[in-house]
Motif scaffolding. Structure first.
Motif, mmCIF file in Angstrom:
data_model
loop_
_atom_site.group_PDB
_atom_site.id
_atom_site.type_symbol
_atom_site.label_atom_id
_atom_site.label_comp_id
_atom_site.label_asym_id
_atom_site.label_seq_id
_atom_site.Cartn_x
_atom_site.Cartn_y
_atom_site.Cartn_z
ATOM 1 N N HIS A 154 0.872 -1.020 0.113
ATOM 2 C CA HIS A 154 0.079 0.078 0.063
ATOM 3 C C HIS A 154 0.954 1.353 0.102
ATOM 4 O O HIS A 154 2.223 1.163 -0.154
ATOM 5 C CB HIS A 154 -1.049 0.128 1.265
ATOM 6 N N CYS A 189 -4.565 5.916 -0.259
ATOM 7 C CA CYS A 189 -3.737 4.777 -0.357
ATOM 8 C C CYS A 189 -3.242 4.803 -2.015
ATOM 9 O O CYS A 189 -4.031 5.020 -2.839
ATOM 10 C CB CYS A 189 -4.374 3.577 -0.365
ATOM 11 N N GLU A 191 -1.112 3.115 -3.707
ATOM 12 C CA GLU A 191 -0.507 1.811 -4.627
ATOM 13 C C GLU A 191 -1.493 1.079 -4.775
ATOM 14 O O GLU A 191 -2.536 0.634 -3.739
ATOM 15 C CB GLU A 191 0.661 1.186 -3.848
ATOM 16 N N CYS A 193 -4.158 -1.845 -4.688
ATOM 17 C CA CYS A 193 -3.929 -2.929 -3.543
ATOM 18 C C CYS A 193 -5.256 -4.001 -3.512
ATOM 19 O O CYS A 193 -5.374 -4.408 -2.765
ATOM 20 C CB CYS A 193 -3.845 -2.387 -2.048
ATOM 21 N N HIS A 197 -8.932 -0.901 -3.483
ATOM 22 C CA HIS A 197 -8.084 0.486 -3.411
ATOM 23 C C HIS A 197 -8.818 1.740 -3.455
ATOM 24 O O HIS A 197 -8.311 2.797 -2.801
ATOM 25 C CB HIS A 197 -7.081 0.115 -4.633
ATOM 26 N N MET A 200 -9.826 3.188 -0.279
ATOM 27 C CA MET A 200 -9.051 2.891 0.938
ATOM 28 C C MET A 200 -8.638 4.584 1.331
ATOM 29 O O MET A 200 -7.332 4.850 1.060
ATOM 30 C CB MET A 200 -7.767 2.335 0.589
HETATM 31 CU CU LIG Z 1 -4.033 0.136 -0.088
#
Ligand SMILES: [Cu+2]
Ligand code: HEM
Ligand SMILES: [Cu+2]
Lengths: 241, 570
Positions: A154, A189, A191, A193, A197, A200
């Motif tokens: 993340h 977040c 990245e 994931c 995502h 997040m």
């Molecule tokens: Cu994440």
């Protein structure tokens, strides 16, 4: 400049914005010069009846300087940018000013959980305040964060702080920030994931010292067990696959 | 080295005789002719481009109008969104840019431009295309299996990509990976052919510096590819083992290291950018010299620059990992190397601009595309400086600023330069001319909306909009009205741009069969391919050409004609 687009709320976010301005000025001049030259040449040397192109090989000294001089100047600009970029980098990532307080940030599919050390100022003691999706900090204090991930990669991204750091499972990264403006800011977040995502997120609330104390007192009363169970109920992504 | 191998020519000639009475299947599916293989690569690539563009349409519609069904697709779920961006990126790089630029133009042009009758290993070449086609089919199949296609981004970082418990696409992620590996093997075979052929089969008299730039760029790009792909193929197979056999190369809970993958990926991934960029630069050089009637400014300098760029490109990969948790001191090294690579790239741009000086410029469709390449690529180039500067990348990494930046490099490479090349060599491929009017309509209808898509994305990125998010209404600071408007502007531009591809497709197919016929050399160009028939037959020439001079002798003083073909005796 960036400040107009998005609030800047940490000690080093001004440095990042300054770097942005510096680069914009340096490359902007080159960009405009190159495009202007380019369009001028197209306009000036359009094919005309009965006029042949000139035979230019690029070995002519008086013409070659038109490439070589800009080149040397580009190199100079590069060096200026390199020095400026590294200075900002060293401030943000390579130096760790002494901490007033250390918090833990844990990423997992697909939520953020935070641990504040609580009144004793020590992490991993029973009075830690554990929260989900909301991190409270005090304005003007230097924070260290210990960043970890429970599953995949993340990335802890606080745009208003100009701060980003990946969280890798199996490692703990230490970083720092010093909030300079009260308010609440998005934590994202950055990245990819998994399917959650896109949802997040969390909030980073920068409190005045009084508000922070009030928050701390209100939460220190909670039993750690309660807080722990809050961690378990990670919100599911908004819609399924 | 410059010697033409008569033996090889003889053997190749014999195998061509055997193919004289070809049926449809032999001609179009089982051909070993480099031109046919080149065009197969191009057509496959263009078909995949339509698929990749459709995906872009779907996810841009989702971003502009979240929660509404997308016409032609339906409601987009978060899982589908990830699948769409992942496969859009993978398709555009691996199944469009690479096959069209390297394999397509490489196959079509190299033998024709160096005066050879075919590649040195024609059957290997055919195998290369067939493997590539197979890889495309596997990729498409991966979209339709249970739980859908892979959604872990084209960079496929583990543990997300390695473990079906995290990515929820047990079939999609493995098929995606298998497709990528197959595709790389296909390009390995093709690349070997390009390097060997251009070293061994050049026409008599053709010295290294008589070889057209585009051949140089394709060969250097192939060498870069060969040198960089090894670690990635190894990594991909390790990842496949992690997925299917329960190994844990990249799984930290059992001693693996997820960051290792990132190094393997970007050690390949960054040179890869130059692998597709160099051929594009080459194509643009060919087109610009012909339509400016000019010698390429400082030809040898360009070649040295290309080599320098290629070498440097191996030392910049970690600029993708500034915030990935690598040792922060390492970032300083990579900031320096990354900014230094701007020197040779700037050099190339300067040289191209200088080539226009003193020219006699004709704004034909291929030339418009070539000029647009320079104008737009410059934007990609200068915005790269922002991201190479570690201190700023802390903020910009994985935002839409990055997305806009790399589309300003990839779009000029994979679409603009390709269009320049396709419209330029179309008469050679099919013996007919494209319609100029519709070509220009297509040009303006693509270039203007292209900027309309990506300029807003720079601004959104600078405002902190991070990427790979299916619905920004979940975040307060990204739901400001001006941001919503910009997303809509980008999406509307995309729809307009896609609509303007229709005149191109019609023009292309119509002209292929009905366009006015052309002779051998409709543009009055110098390089050898224009001395063969249009289209060239198997074996390319009845009498193999000989070379007497470099490729860019335009407007030589004292000569009546303003061009001087490489094979002309005096
Ligand atoms: Cu994440
Ligand atoms: C048809 C015009 C195109 C549009 C509108 C478009 C749009 C986009 C957008 C908005 C993203 C970001 C998605 C996200 O991060 O959430 C993206 C990703 C990407 N695009 Fe494009 N694109 C286009 C053409 C291309 C071309 C021609 C190439 C390369 C040759 C390309 C390569 C990529 C790559 C590599 C990614 C990253 C995918 C990932 O994050 O895994 N695109 N595109
Ligand atoms: Cu994420």
């Amino acid at each position: 400049m960036l400040d107009h687009l998005i609030a800047s709320a940490a000690s080093f976010s001004g440095d990042v914005d300054g770097l942005f301005v510096l680069i914009t000025v340096l490359v902007g001049v080159w960009f405009i010069a190159a495009e202007a030259m380019f369009f001028w040449l197209i306009f000036r040397f359009r094919a005309k009846d009965g006029e042949k192109a000139q035979y230019v090989t690029g070995k002519e000294k008086h013409l070659k300087k038109w490439i070589n001089i800009p080149h040397a100047l580009v190199l100079v600009c590069d060096v200026v940018i390199i020095v400026a970029a590294i200075r900002v980098w060293v401030t943000i990532k390579q130096t760790l000013p002494p901490a007033d307080r250390t918090v833990r940030v844990v990423a997992q599919q697909w939520a953020w959980t935070f641990a504040d050390p609580g009144p004793d100022q020590k992490l991993d003691t029973p009075d830690d305040i554990r929260t989900t999706d909301e991190l409270h900090v005090e304005v003007g204090k230097t924070y260290h964060f210990l960043l970890e991930s429970k599953d995949v990669v993340h990335s802890f991204f606080v745009p208003a702080f100009r701060l980003k750091q990946d969280a890798d499972p199996g490692r703990i990264y230490t970083g720092w920030f010093k909030p300079t403006k009260t308010g609440s800011y998005d934590i994202l977040c950055a990245e990819i994931c998994g399917i959650g995502h896109g949802v997040m997120g969390a909030l980073l609330v920068v409190d005045t010292p009084e508000a922070f104390q009030a928050w701390e007192q209100a939460h220190a009363a909670e039993t750690p067990a309660e807080a722990a169970s809050a961690t378990e109920s990670t919100p599911a992504p908004a819609a399924g696959q | 080295m410059a010697q033409h191998s008569h033996e090889a020519a003889h053997v190749a000639g014999a195998s061509h005789d055997a193919h004289h009475h070809q049926n449809w299947f032999q001609k179009y599916c089982w051909s070993t002719d480099h031109k046919m293989i080149g065009m197969q690569y191009m057509f496959t690539g263009m078909a995949m481009a339509l698929l990749g563009a459709f995906m872009a349409y779907v996810f841009r519609m989702q971003l502009a109008f979240p929660g509404h069904a997308v016409p032609g697709f339906g409601l987009v779920s978060p899982g589908q969104y990830n699948m769409l961006i992942t496969n859009h990126g993978s398709i555009m790089i691996f199944w469009v840019a690479m096959p069209v630029l390297i394999a397509g133009f490489g196959n079509f042009l190299i033998p024709l431009m160096i005066g050879a009758d075919d590649m040195v290993f024609p059957r290997l070449n055919r195998l290369s295309y067939q493997l590539f086609l197979l890889s495309a089919l596997v990729l498409i199949a991966s979209l339709f299996v249970q739980n859908g296609g892979f959604g872990g981004a084209w960079t496929a970082y583990p543990p997300l990509s390695a473990d079906k418990h995290y990515n929820l696409t047990p079939w999609g992620s493995s098929l995606w990976l298998i497709a990528v590996v197959l595709e790389f093997v296909a390009f390995l075979l093709g690349g070997i052919n390009f390097i060997v052929t251009s070293m061994n089969s050049r026409a008599p008299g053709m010295k290294a510096f008589d070889v057209p730039i585009v051949v140089w760029t394709i060969v250097i790009a192939s060498i870069l590819f060969l040198a960089s792909v090894g670690p990635l193929v190894a990594g991909a197979i390790m990842l496949l083992f992690d997925q299917l056999l329960g190994t844990s190369f990249f799984n930290p809970t059992r001693g693996g290291d997820p960051v290792l993958w990132q190094h393997l990926f970007w050690f390949f991934g960054h040179p890869e950018v130059y692998v597709v960029m160099l051929p594009a630069m080459g194509i643009v050089a060919e087109v610009m010299t012909v339509f400016a009637r000019k010698k390429l400014f400082a030809y040898k300098t360009v070649i040295y620059t290309i080599i320098a760029t290629g070498v440097l490109s191996f030392f910049v990969w970690a600029h993708h990992q500034f915030v990935a948790g690598i040792d922060p001191r390492m970032a300083n090294v990579f900031t320096v190397t990354t900014l230094l690579i701007s020197i040779p790239v700037a050099e190339m741009c300067f040289v191209y601009i200088a080539t226009l000086y003193g020219g006699s410029i004709r704004l034909t469709t291929p030339m418009l595309w070539a000029l647009a390449f320079i104008a737009e690529f410059l934007i990609g180039g200068v915005t790269g400086i922002y991201l190479g500067s570690s201190g700023l990348d802390v903020f910009f990494h994985d935002t839409y600023f990055v997305v806009a930046h790399f589309h300003y490099t990839f779009f000029p490479i994979a679409i603009i330069a390709v269009m320049s090349g396709v419209t330029f060599w179309f008469p050679k491929m099919f013996g007919r001319q494209l319609n100029e009017f519709w070509g220009k309509v297509h040009f303006w209808g693509t270039i203007i909306p292209f900027n309309g898509i990506f300029i807003p994305l720079f601004i959104l990125g600078a405002a902190g909009e991070h990427r790979r998010i299916f619905d920004y209404s979940n975040f307060e600071h990204m739901s400001k009205p001006w941001m919503i408007d910009m997303r809509i502007a980008a999406t509307v531009s995309l729809v307009v741009m896609l609509a303007f591809q229709i005149p191109f497709l019609i023009n292309f197919v119509w002209s292929m069969f009905k366009g006015p016929k052309v002779g051998k050399n409709p543009w009055n160009a110098n390089t050898l391919e224009w001395t063969a028939d249009s289209p060239p037959p198997h074996g390319n020439w009845a009498v193999m050409p000989e070379v007497h001079r470099g490729p860019y002798e335009y407007s030589v003083p004292g000569r009546e004609r303003d061009f001087w073909p490489q094979d002309e005796k005096v």
